[in-house]
Motif scaffolding. Structure first.
Motif, PDB file in Angstrom:
ATOM      1  N   LEU A 133      11.725  37.652  63.521  1.00 42.78           N
ATOM      2  CA  LEU A 133      12.524  38.003  64.010  1.00 42.78           C
ATOM      3  C   LEU A 133      13.295  39.074  63.625  1.00 42.78           C
ATOM      4  CD1 LEU A 133      13.820  34.792  66.103  1.00 42.78           C
ATOM      5  CD2 LEU A 133      12.657  36.501  67.167  1.00 42.78           C
ATOM      6  N   VAL A 134      14.239  39.617  64.154  1.00 41.61           N
ATOM      7  CA  VAL A 134      15.329  40.113  62.355  1.00 41.61           C
ATOM      8  C   VAL A 134      15.519  39.901  61.425  1.00 41.61           C
ATOM      9  CG1 VAL A 134      14.932  42.428  64.913  1.00 41.61           C
ATOM     10  CG2 VAL A 134      16.919  40.886  64.069  1.00 41.61           C
ATOM     11  N   THR A 135      16.059  38.224  62.246  1.00 40.49           N
ATOM     12  CA  THR A 135      17.120  37.301  60.791  1.00 40.49           C
ATOM     13  C   THR A 135      16.023  36.634  60.224  1.00 40.49           C
ATOM     14  OG1 THR A 135      16.859  36.186  62.785  1.00 40.49           O
ATOM     15  CG2 THR A 135      18.608  36.630  62.693  1.00 40.49           C
ATOM     16  N   THR A 136      14.488  36.515  60.260  1.00 39.58           N
ATOM     17  CA  THR A 136      13.496  35.954  59.491  1.00 39.58           C
ATOM     18  C   THR A 136      13.496  37.179  58.256  1.00 39.58           C
ATOM     19  OG1 THR A 136      12.514  35.048  61.460  1.00 39.58           O
ATOM     20  CG2 THR A 136      11.172  35.438  59.274  1.00 39.58           C
ATOM     21  N   GLU A 137      13.252  36.621  57.182  1.00 43.40           N
ATOM     22  CA  GLU A 137      12.569  37.821  55.707  1.00 43.40           C
ATOM     23  C   GLU A 137      11.808  37.058  55.846  1.00 43.40           C
ATOM     24  OE1 GLU A 137      14.840  35.574  52.602  1.00 43.40           O
ATOM     25  OE2 GLU A 137      17.137  36.119  53.376  1.00 43.40           O
ATOM     26  N   PHE A 138      10.978  38.239  55.688  1.00 46.40           N
ATOM     27  CA  PHE A 138       9.846  38.470  55.589  1.00 46.40           C
ATOM     28  C   PHE A 138       8.888  39.575  54.823  1.00 46.40           C
ATOM     29  CE2 PHE A 138      11.279  40.681  60.277  1.00 46.40           C
ATOM     30  CZ  PHE A 138       9.801  41.830  59.902  1.00 46.40           C
ATOM     31  N   VAL A 139       7.882  40.166  54.538  1.00 52.52           N
ATOM     32  CA  VAL A 139       7.936  41.379  53.372  1.00 52.52           C
ATOM     33  C   VAL A 139       6.216  42.068  54.502  1.00 52.52           C
ATOM     34  CG1 VAL A 139       6.159  42.599  51.333  1.00 52.52           C
ATOM     35  CG2 VAL A 139       7.907  39.963  51.627  1.00 52.52           C
ATOM     36  N   VAL A 140       6.694  43.284  54.721  1.00 50.98           N
ATOM     37  CA  VAL A 140       5.623  43.786  55.300  1.00 50.98           C
ATOM     38  C   VAL A 140       4.082  44.172  55.050  1.00 50.98           C
ATOM     39  CG1 VAL A 140       5.157  45.724  57.469  1.00 50.98           C
ATOM     40  CG2 VAL A 140       6.621  44.795  57.593  1.00 50.98           C
ATOM     41  N   GLN A 141       3.572  43.765  55.275  1.00 51.14           N
ATOM     42  CA  GLN A 141       1.953  44.538  54.520  1.00 51.14           C
ATOM     43  C   GLN A 141       1.233  45.793  55.783  1.00 51.14           C
ATOM     44  OE1 GLN A 141      -0.690  41.503  52.592  1.00 51.14           O
ATOM     45  NE2 GLN A 141      -2.658  43.045  52.827  1.00 51.14           N
ATOM     46  N   GLY A 146      23.789  40.473  65.012  1.00 51.22           N
ATOM     47  CA  GLY A 146      25.022  39.882  64.405  1.00 51.22           C
ATOM     48  C   GLY A 146      25.854  40.510  65.214  1.00 51.22           C
ATOM     49  N   TYR A 147      25.905  41.185  66.056  1.00 53.67           N
ATOM     50  CA  TYR A 147      27.264  42.286  66.544  1.00 53.67           C
ATOM     51  C   TYR A 147      27.359  40.717  67.737  1.00 53.67           C
ATOM     52  CZ  TYR A 147      30.349  44.894  69.444  1.00 53.67           C
ATOM     53  OH  TYR A 147      31.352  45.071  70.041  1.00 53.67           O
ATOM     54  N   PHE A 148      26.696  40.827  68.852  1.00 55.11           N
ATOM     55  CA  PHE A 148      26.327  39.640  69.977  1.00 55.11           C
ATOM     56  C   PHE A 148      26.234  38.692  69.574  1.00 55.11           C
ATOM     57  CE2 PHE A 148      24.062  43.722  71.394  1.00 55.11           C
ATOM     58  CZ  PHE A 148      25.970  44.225  72.048  1.00 55.11           C
ATOM     59  N   TYR A 149      25.608  38.141  68.684  1.00 48.94           N
ATOM     60  CA  TYR A 149      25.999  36.721  68.006  1.00 48.94           C
ATOM     61  C   TYR A 149      26.138  36.509  66.741  1.00 48.94           C
ATOM     62  CZ  TYR A 149      25.175  31.422  68.441  1.00 48.94           C
ATOM     63  OH  TYR A 149      25.871  30.470  68.072  1.00 48.94           O
ATOM     64  N   PRO A 150      27.721  36.612  66.311  1.00 46.23           N
ATOM     65  CA  PRO A 150      28.254  36.101  64.868  1.00 46.23           C
ATOM     66  C   PRO A 150      27.514  35.544  64.740  1.00 46.23           C
ATOM     67  CG  PRO A 150      29.688  37.011  66.608  1.00 46.23           C
ATOM     68  CD  PRO A 150      28.587  36.943  67.271  1.00 46.23           C
ATOM     69  N   ARG A 151      27.567  35.525  62.635  1.00 45.26           N
ATOM     70  CA  ARG A 151      26.793  34.592  61.586  1.00 45.26           C
ATOM     71  C   ARG A 151      28.191  33.287  61.519  1.00 45.26           C
ATOM     72  NH1 ARG A 151      22.976  36.892  57.052  1.00 45.26           N
ATOM     73  NH2 ARG A 151      24.950  38.698  57.111  1.00 45.26           N
ATOM     74  N   LEU A 152      28.023  32.616  61.372  1.00 45.59           N
ATOM     75  CA  LEU A 152      29.235  31.212  61.240  1.00 45.59           C
ATOM     76  C   LEU A 152      28.354  30.432  60.345  1.00 45.59           C
ATOM     77  CD1 LEU A 152      31.762  30.339  62.066  1.00 45.59           C
ATOM     78  CD2 LEU A 152      30.993  28.611  63.481  1.00 45.59           C
ATOM     79  N   LEU A 153      28.959  30.546  58.754  1.00 45.31           N
ATOM     80  CA  LEU A 153      28.744  29.765  57.882  1.00 45.31           C
ATOM     81  C   LEU A 153      29.952  28.843  57.149  1.00 45.31           C
ATOM     82  CD1 LEU A 153      27.316  33.216  56.024  1.00 45.31           C
ATOM     83  CD2 LEU A 153      25.963  31.686  57.369  1.00 45.31           C
ATOM     84  N   PRO A 154      29.085  27.688  56.793  1.00 42.49           N
ATOM     85  CA  PRO A 154      30.431  27.153  56.747  1.00 42.49           C
ATOM     86  C   PRO A 154      30.246  27.252  54.605  1.00 42.49           C
ATOM     87  CG  PRO A 154      28.838  25.680  56.772  1.00 42.49           C
ATOM     88  CD  PRO A 154      28.506  26.824  57.269  1.00 42.49           C
ATOM     89  N   LEU A 155      31.999  27.039  54.232  1.00 39.44           N
ATOM     90  CA  LEU A 155      31.486  26.987  53.035  1.00 39.44           C
ATOM     91  C   LEU A 155      32.550  26.198  52.200  1.00 39.44           C
ATOM     92  CD1 LEU A 155      33.270  31.252  52.477  1.00 39.44           C
ATOM     93  CD2 LEU A 155      30.776  30.152  52.836  1.00 39.44           C
ATOM     94  N   GLY A 189      29.682  42.150  61.846  1.00 38.13           N
ATOM     95  CA  GLY A 189      29.126  43.929  61.270  1.00 38.13           C
ATOM     96  C   GLY A 189      30.591  44.168  61.068  1.00 38.13           C
ATOM     97  N   ASN A 190      30.649  44.074  61.448  1.00 37.99           N
ATOM     98  CA  ASN A 190      32.814  44.800  61.988  1.00 37.99           C
ATOM     99  C   ASN A 190      33.617  44.155  61.775  1.00 37.99           C
ATOM    100  OD1 ASN A 190      31.392  47.318  62.995  1.00 37.99           O
ATOM    101  ND2 ASN A 190      31.632  45.829  65.268  1.00 37.99           N
ATOM    102  N   TYR A 191      33.602  43.152  61.688  1.00 38.00           N
ATOM    103  CA  TYR A 191      35.050  42.207  61.204  1.00 38.00           C
ATOM    104  C   TYR A 191      35.087  40.746  60.519  1.00 38.00           C
ATOM    105  CZ  TYR A 191      37.026  44.516  65.087  1.00 38.00           C
ATOM    106  OH  TYR A 191      37.212  45.642  65.876  1.00 38.00           O
ATOM    107  N   LEU A 192      35.135  40.793  59.425  1.00 38.94           N
ATOM    108  CA  LEU A 192      34.486  39.115  58.472  1.00 38.94           C
ATOM    109  C   LEU A 192      36.283  38.493  58.346  1.00 38.94           C
ATOM    110  CD1 LEU A 192      33.374  37.747  56.687  1.00 38.94           C
ATOM    111  CD2 LEU A 192      34.285  39.386  55.386  1.00 38.94           C
ATOM    112  N   PHE A 193      35.566  37.337  59.306  1.00 39.45           N
ATOM    113  CA  PHE A 193      36.715  36.120  59.109  1.00 39.45           C
ATOM    114  C   PHE A 193      36.576  35.383  57.573  1.00 39.45           C
ATOM    115  CE2 PHE A 193      37.035  38.058  62.887  1.00 39.45           C
ATOM    116  CZ  PHE A 193      38.492  38.043  63.142  1.00 39.45           C
ATOM    117  N   LEU A 194      37.411  34.398  57.612  1.00 44.95           N
ATOM    118  CA  LEU A 194      37.686  32.633  56.670  1.00 44.95           C
ATOM    119  C   LEU A 194      38.442  32.328  56.559  1.00 44.95           C
ATOM    120  CD1 LEU A 194      36.698  31.306  54.187  1.00 44.95           C
ATOM    121  CD2 LEU A 194      37.965  32.579  52.406  1.00 44.95           C
TER     122      LEU A 194
END
Length: 1440
Positions: free
Chosen positions: A324-332, A926-935, A973-978
């Motif tokens: 998935l595009v949200t996964t951190e991976f290294v391409v070989q 990221g635009y259609f499903y925003p990222r929500l993080l607890p701080l 990606g367009n708006y940032l809320f706290l």
């Protein structure tokens, strides 16, 4: 009393017909009996069906399209909303805490605000890992869904009974997991009975009446009961949860609960995690709704993918689905390009177009050829082939790649794209190893890697000349608005530092400077150019003397030209001193300006002409502030009308009001000039019109509404720095090549196409992607591989012409299960979003949303029919790879880009649409499903060593996940809320904001204070990390709990029900659950209702039985009904009346004539049994008459063809009767000539003469109006009268008309009777030629073309700006094209014919296969030739 549900796994039987290894499949277990003594629940209302697409509400209850709106609750059962004036939005003035520069506050729902959640919400059981969901419920009154989904009715305000959910694994098909859910519901004893008044916490509630927008009876009428089992425990009932209303006190019965107001008079909004004031927890049974945690969880899917596929991803396997595009991976790279460059929506392409159409999964490619590589990855290597240039296929011009097959000892290679063989150049020859591979395979990038570059030769450059380095031109609006906002001063003060980071080619050191040159233009009502060149003599003789920059003004903006031939584009390092002086003088020169009527088109033309005069490509950075109303080309009018957004008339304000900027964009593309727009508007600027320049040239639009330098200055500087320094390719041309069997047909993104194959981009950077739709043009085989090659010819930042090649190979699927297994959801959503946005100028938003929902239902229904294991007809089965499809479809349907209504500005809506068109796959997700993080859970201790700060675990976008003692960061990606809760830890507030309590936080600020403590540094590091991952810098908006801005924040919690009545994730899943069985209904046949009734009988039987007897009775009843079912099927197939009649509707070739068999096979797919029976009788008669005619013609009869024409007309009338004409692209497929076809408005069978009839058909197919056709018909009738007179004259003399043309009259003394006949014949001939001119639009050469398509192209060419020589050349090409079409019609008739000529030793099936293959090749060539001719003619036609 009931407590929280517990998941219980119960194994079921594996499907013996599944292909591939079995994996767990989950469903929710059977309903359970309620404990003895449980109070009766209220009757659930029955009645109105859930509409497919009912009207969608807006701020004040109006609007169009979407999903059902909750009705206003009855007194004592609802919540009132204190509202403002109608139509007043949140963003009517300058930015403030309640009014930032992003989309305005969503309008409140017509049902009023959602009540708050209880103090202690019940705990949820975790969602089962590696499983999706399914719902038990059907469309025919036999489902259990609505009563199981307690409180989750679609738009109902009536409480629902509680529910228990149990899960059990079931088998899979195709080797991957499917997912099912069965929510449980109320006791069946409550169904259909009158209900007395029921006690309600602190009083009595009257029985509720049936209300609209309830779940339909088909989803809520099945009788069920609950049974005690270990999954239920004694204890108090859970409290009501959002969005249920709080209970009323005794004094509040019959009244409406009023939400508290803030000091500013705005709506404070529901409070997550907190009860409403004055309410108490309900000690008795409370309504329940389906737990969202039991739905497919996107966060869990992302985490599982990171665990299983994170790390190194090797690309050498065909058909391998990337992470998935949200996964951190290294391409070989092992031969296939990185998924960062190219992604496919499906990695196993269906073998036929019919299979692809059934699955509904699009074949699409998302192309980001210049995407930034991940950490630890290398950029594509650059290969210099010298004067020879890149090695290519001679036929299709594909470039050398790892897929090419070397043969003949390495002297030739076979192209996998077109199957042609090409000689290997002598300079490129190399021997082959014993494995058939070149010895130097791993020494050449093009033989072992999926992405690489070639240095192009002169043949790939314009005019066979290597290009110059590109240039950046800064075009600054110096009108009153920009001077007042501080933009002019801010730009001049900071641009010099940004010029130090101009992009450079890979491999250049930090010491080396970028070869990009820069220039400056300012404008208001006229255009100003600046000469910043340092004179060579002045710098040599007077090194200490500074030269001032020179300004040249062009006042005639109607005819823009470049006044400076030298000195406009300069090296920023060499001319640093003069540039510094210029930047100091510009604010002083225009500080007292009062110019408000600005221009825009001439300013862009000035930059384009500058690049054209300097013979280089480049980019314009335009900083504009207002609607261009100055008297100049590109002047616009104010047509803003936000009330039209979301309606069918919105296209009038979302499409360009003039074609000037479209034409200007096309001219910029030809020059290689890309345009980035930076908009600083305080009012409407018509972004839908001026944004076309950026769209066509591959540019970007950045928008800063109500810009203030002290507030938004840093964000603007960061965006400009990113636009200047990011990797970028100039003057690019992209072409996508595919192997035989598929071809690209449609393209989405920001670019220009002058033909059907080449994508022209004035510039393309690392943030943009192009989406390509691929379709079948021939049948594939299971041994085939679908190869894709993307070639981009571009100019680098250093002025070098290069070719970047990106390769991909996909497998071919003969089973639908393989297609679903290899589907890639992220790319599918990217394609669906861009195609939906592209359709907005043509269709209304409601129709587009309906299409998305229908497509989602079709995809799931096809999987259920063909891939899933047998299950109840009332269960929704979700494939493992697409279990988040309903979630993303719902997010797409609710997005501002697609469904933004009058609550947002018109320019904001246009901006969102353009952003989505340019997004790559990660940005789309990221635009259609925003990222929500607890701080609030961040540790306040310092990190160990230099370990990077990792963001906290992502949360689901649900309001119930937010607690008033927490702080959460949300971005898309367009708006940032706290969002800061009122009960958050004061120590956390002190460390982050430097104040004692949340009430003291200054929400007007858009940056956090920099404090010297570990927690503050962590929060800043997380925000900086998020900002670096997005293509533009987001403005931080601080939202305090219960403030006005909380409603805007909640708009981005996409899994919740929207304030505009858009459905929640659970509601939408309900709707899809209803749509999928309806889609499968035609496959159930007569026994579909029987199975649904079986479900009812079993569930009712369980009500009065114990668990052991229930299981035995259920098995017995199922076996008995299945036996009856098999007996009925057997009886129908053997002893029924239909089986013993003289016809068989299932026969493939019931007729002797091939064209009738073709028609019959088409009819079987579209008609029911009754109509098929009637059609069979008519076609049998037609078959006999056709055979009789064939025998007659073999004996020399029907020389005039009248009987044949009569039979063809009869067949055509039969096709019209059964609505089969439109299902054939051309009636020649059935042997019906175009002469026998009918025009929509004209009866073509009116003339006896065949030539006249054919000519009339051509006229009817042309673009004549009704009145013109009527006049033309009179001319034809008059000519026919002349023909009749002529034939009567011939009959009276007994002469042969055919000899008159070759006869020599020796009677010279006077006019004889033969002279009269000869003159009549001559007049008829001239009159017929005149009719040919009239029917062909006046051109005498029109009679040379037979096909209507060719006639239409020729008419367009006559109206275009072609020279006489070009027209003559085009006429020859059209004649060739016309002959190709005639050949195509002949082949189609030959394939449809049953009497085929057999070659020596050939079998009939071999002949048919050979003819079909030949037909496909000819049809493919005809389509390509038509597309090429049409694009060339239309391009010249538009230039007029």
């Amino acid at each position: 009393m009931f407590m929280n549900p517990q998941v219980m796994a119960q194994p079921t039987m594996n499907n013996p017909y599944a292909s591939g290894p079995s994996q767990p499949q989950y469903q929710i277990g059977p309903p359970q009996m309620a404990p003895a003594g449980m109070p009766q629940m209220m009757k659930q209302p029955q009645g109105q069906q859930y509409p497919s697409h009912p009207p969608r509400g807006n701020m004040m209850g109006g609007g169009q399209g979407g999903y059902p709106v909750r009705q206003t609750p009855p007194p004592g059962a609802g919540v009132s909303l204190p509202g403002g004036p109608q139509g007043q939005g949140m963003y009517g003035g300058p930015p403030s805490a309640s009014n930032p520069s992003f989309p305005q506050q969503r309008n409140p729902s017509p049902m009023g605000p959602m009540p708050p959640m209880p103090q202690n919400p019940p705990q949820r059981m975790p969602y089962p890992p590696h499983s999706g969901m399914g719902f038990d419920g059907g469309p025919h009154g036999g489902s259990n869904l609505s009563q199981q989904m307690a409180g989750m009715t679609l738009g109902s305000s009536i409480p629902q009974p509680g529910a228990a959910i149990h899960s059990q694994p079931t088998s899979t098909m195709g080797g991957f997991a499917s997912n099912q859910v069965r929510p449980q519901g109320p006791p069946p004893s409550m169904q259909g009975k009158g209900m007395p008044l029921q006690p309600h916490v602190n009083g009595f509630m009257p029985p509720q009446q049936d209300q609209p927008n309830q779940l339909p009876p088909s989803m809520g009428s099945a009788s069920m009961s609950m049974q005690s089992q270990p999954g239920f425990m004694n204890g108090p009932m859970p409290q009501p949860q959002y969005p249920m209303q709080p209970p009323l006190g005794p004094s509040q019965v019959g009244q409406q609960y009023q939400q508290p107001m803030m000091g500013g008079g705005g709506y404070m909004g529901p409070t997550p995690g907190q009860m409403a004031p004055g309410s108490a927890p309900a000690p008795a049974a409370a309504p329940r709704r389906l737990d969202p945690d039991q739905m497919p969880n996107p966060i869990q899917v992302m985490e599982d993918d990171q665990k299983t596929r994170g790390g190194v991803f090797v690309t050498g396997q065909k058909g391998q689905v990337p992470p998935l595009v949200t996964t951190e991976f290294v391409v070989q790279d092992q031969g296939f390009a990185s998924p960062r460059y190219i992604r496919s929506s499906v990695y196993h392409v269906p073998v036929t177009a019919d299979m692809q159409k059934q699955t509904g999964i699009p074949i699409a490619l998302s192309l980001s050829p210049f995407a930034i590589e991940g950490e630890g990855e290398r950029p594509p290597p650059i290969t210099d082939m010298g004067p020879m240039g890149p090695v290519r296929c001679n036929r299709c011009k594909a470039y050398m790649c790892p897929f090419m097959q070397f043969i003949d000892g390495g002297r030739r290679f076979s192209c996998v794209f077109c199957k042609a063989t090409t000689e290997v150049p002598a300079e490129y020859f190399q021997h082959l190893s014993h494995t058939g591979e070149r010895i130097d395979k791993y020494q050449r990038a093009e033989l072992c890697l999926g992405a690489y570059e070639f240095i192009a030769t002169k043949e790939y450059c314009k005019n066979n000349t290597f290009p110059k380095p590109p240039a950046f031109i800064f075009v600054l609006d110096v009108s009153y608005n920009n001077v007042r906002s501080g933009l002019v001063s801010l730009f001049c003060a900071n641009i010099k530092s940004l010029l130090r980071d101009l992009p450079k080619d890979a491999g250049m050191t930090e010491v080396e400077t970028s070869p990009i040159r820069v220039g400056f233009i300012t404008y208001d009502h006229c255009v100003h150019f600046y000469n910043c060149k340092v004179p060579m003599l002045s710098s040599f003789f007077y090194p200490s003397k500074k030269r001032a920059p020179q300004m040249m003004v062009v006042g005639d903006v109607g005819d823009m030209f470049m006044p400076l031939l030298d000195g406009f584009l300069v090296d920023p390092t060499e001319s640093a001193g003069i540039i510094d002086q210029l930047l100091e003088q510009i604010p002083a020169m225009f500080k007292d300006t009062r110019s408000t009527e600005t221009i825009l088109g001439p300013a862009i033309q000035a930059g384009m002409e500058s690049l054209k005069a300097n013979d280089c490509c480049g980019k314009l950075f335009v900083f504009h502030s207002s609607l261009p109303i100055g008297e100049a080309p590109g002047k616009l009018k104010n047509r803003d009308d936000r009330k039209l957004l979301g309606t069918e008339k919105e296209k009038t304000i979302l499409t360009p009001q003039t074609q000037f900027y479209n034409t200007l964009g096309q001219e910029c593309v030809q020059v290689g000039c890309s345009v980035d727009l930076f908009i600083f508007n305080n009012s409407y600027v018509d972004l839908a019109t001026i944004g076309q320049v950026a769209r066509l040239t591959g540019g970007t639009v950045n928008k800063y509404t109500y810009f203030q330098a002290d507030i938004d200055g840093q964000r603007f500087q960061l965006d400009l720095h990113h636009a200047i320094s990011r990797p970028i390719a100039f003057d690019a041309v992209m072409r996508v090549r595919t192997s035989t069997g598929v071809r690209p047909v449609d393209f989405f993104g920001q670019f220009y196409m002058s033909n059907t194959t080449d994508i022209e981009l004035a510039a393309i950077d690392s943030d943009k992607a192009v989406c390509v739709e691929v379709k079948h043009d021939d049948k594939l085989t299971d041994e085939d591989t679908v190869y894709v090659q993307v070639a981009v010819l571009y100019t680098s930042c250093g002025g070098q012409r290069r070719l970047r090649i990106v390769n991909l190979a996909c497998g071919v699927a003969t089973q639908m299960a393989d297609v679903y297994r290899a589907a890639e959801l992220d790319t599918i959503i990217n394609y669906l979003a861009k195609s939906a946005i592209t359709k907005l100028p043509e269709l209304n938003p409601r129709a587009i949303r309906e299409g998305l929902v229908s497509r989602c239902a079709n995809i799931l229904a096809c999987y259920r029919r063909n891939c899933a294991s047998p299950s109840s007809a009332g269960q929704l089965i979700l494939p493992e790879g697409l279990k988040l499809l309903p979630l993303y479809i719902n997010c797409l349907s609710k997005s501002d880009a697609l469904s933004g209504g009058s609550e947002m500005m018109t320019d904001d809506r246009s901006w969102m649409m353009q952003l989505v068109l340019a997004m790559d796959v990660p940005s789309t997700v990221g635009y259609f499903y925003p990222r929500l993080l607890p701080l609030h859970d961040l540790s306040s201790s310092e990190p160990e060593g230099d370990a990077p700060i990792k963001p906290p675990k992502q949360m689901r976008c649900l309001i119930e996940k937010l607690h008033d003692n927490g702080a959460y960061l949300l971005e898309n990606g367009n708006y940032l809320f706290l969002w800061v809760g009122l009960n958050v830890n004061p120590e956390w507030v002190l460390n982050v904001f430097g104040v004692q309590s949340p009430a003291q936080i200054n929400i007007e600020r858009n940056v956090l204070p920099v404090l010297d403590n570990p927690l503050s540094r962590k929060v800043h590091a997380i925000i900086d990390l998020i900002q670096s991952q997005r293509p533009r810098h987001m403005r931080l908006t601080i939202v305090r709990q219960r403030d006005k801005m909380e409603m805007v924040f909640r708009h981005f919690l996409v899994e919740d029900r929207g304030s505009d009545a858009s459905p929640s994730y659970v509601d939408f899943l309900c709707h899809i659950h209803k749509e999928v069985p309806l889609t499968c209904e035609f496959r159930l046949g007569w026994w579909g209702p029987t199975l649904l009734h079986l479900n009812l009988v079993i569930e009712n039987h369980k009500e009065s039985s114990c668990s052991s007897r229930m299981l035995g009775c259920r098995v017995t009843l199922i076996l008995g009904l299945l036996a009856l079912l098999l007996c009925h099927v057997h009886a129908e197939n053997k002893y029924s009346e239909e089986a013993n009649t003289y016809y068989n509707v299932d026969a493939q070739k019931p007729f002797r004539m091939g064209k009738l068999n073709l028609l019959w096979n088409k009819a079987k797919q579209r008609l029911g049994k009754g109509k098929l029976k009637d059609l069979m009788g008519e076609l049998q008669v037609q078959d006999k008459e056709e055979l009789t005619l064939k025998k007659l013609k073999s004996e020399g009869g029907d020389k005039d063809g009248m009987k044949e024409a009569k039979l063809r007309r009869k067949l055509h009338e039969t096709m019209k009767k059964y609505s089969l004409v439109e299902h054939f692209e051309n009636t020649t497929d059935l042997g019906v000539s175009p002469d026998d076809a009918t025009h929509a408005n004209v009866d073509v069978h009116i003339f006896k003469d065949k030539k006249l009839q054919r000519l009339w058909h051509k006229a009817a197919q042309s673009e004549f109006s009704e009145s013109e056709l009527m006049k033309l018909k009179e001319e034809f009738l008059h000519h026919e009268e002349k023909q009749n007179e002529y034939h009567e004259l011939i009959e009276s003399t007994g002469q042969d008309a055919n000899r008159l043309d070759n006869e020599i009259d020796l009677d010279l003394d006077g006019a004889s009777h033969d002279d009269l006949i000869r003159n009549k014949h001559k007049d008829l001939k001239e009159d017929f030629q005149r009719l040919q001119k009239l029917a062909g639009g006046g051109d005498p050469g029109i009679k040379e073309f037979q096909d209507p398509k060719v006639l239409r192209l020729w008419k367009l060419a006559l109206q275009a700006s072609f020279t006489p020589e070009e027209l003559e050349s085009l006429r020859v090409e059209l004649q060739h094209f016309d002959n190709r079409i005639v050949k195509l019609h002949y082949l189609e008739a030959e394939v449809a014919s049953k009497d085929k000529k057999l070659g020596i030793g050939e079998k009939p099936e071999e002949v048919t296969s050979r003819l079909e293959e030949n037909l496909q090749k000819v049809r493919r060539n005809v389509d390509k030739l038509h597309d090429d001719l049409e694009s060339r003619i239309i391009t010249r036609h538009l230039e007029l």
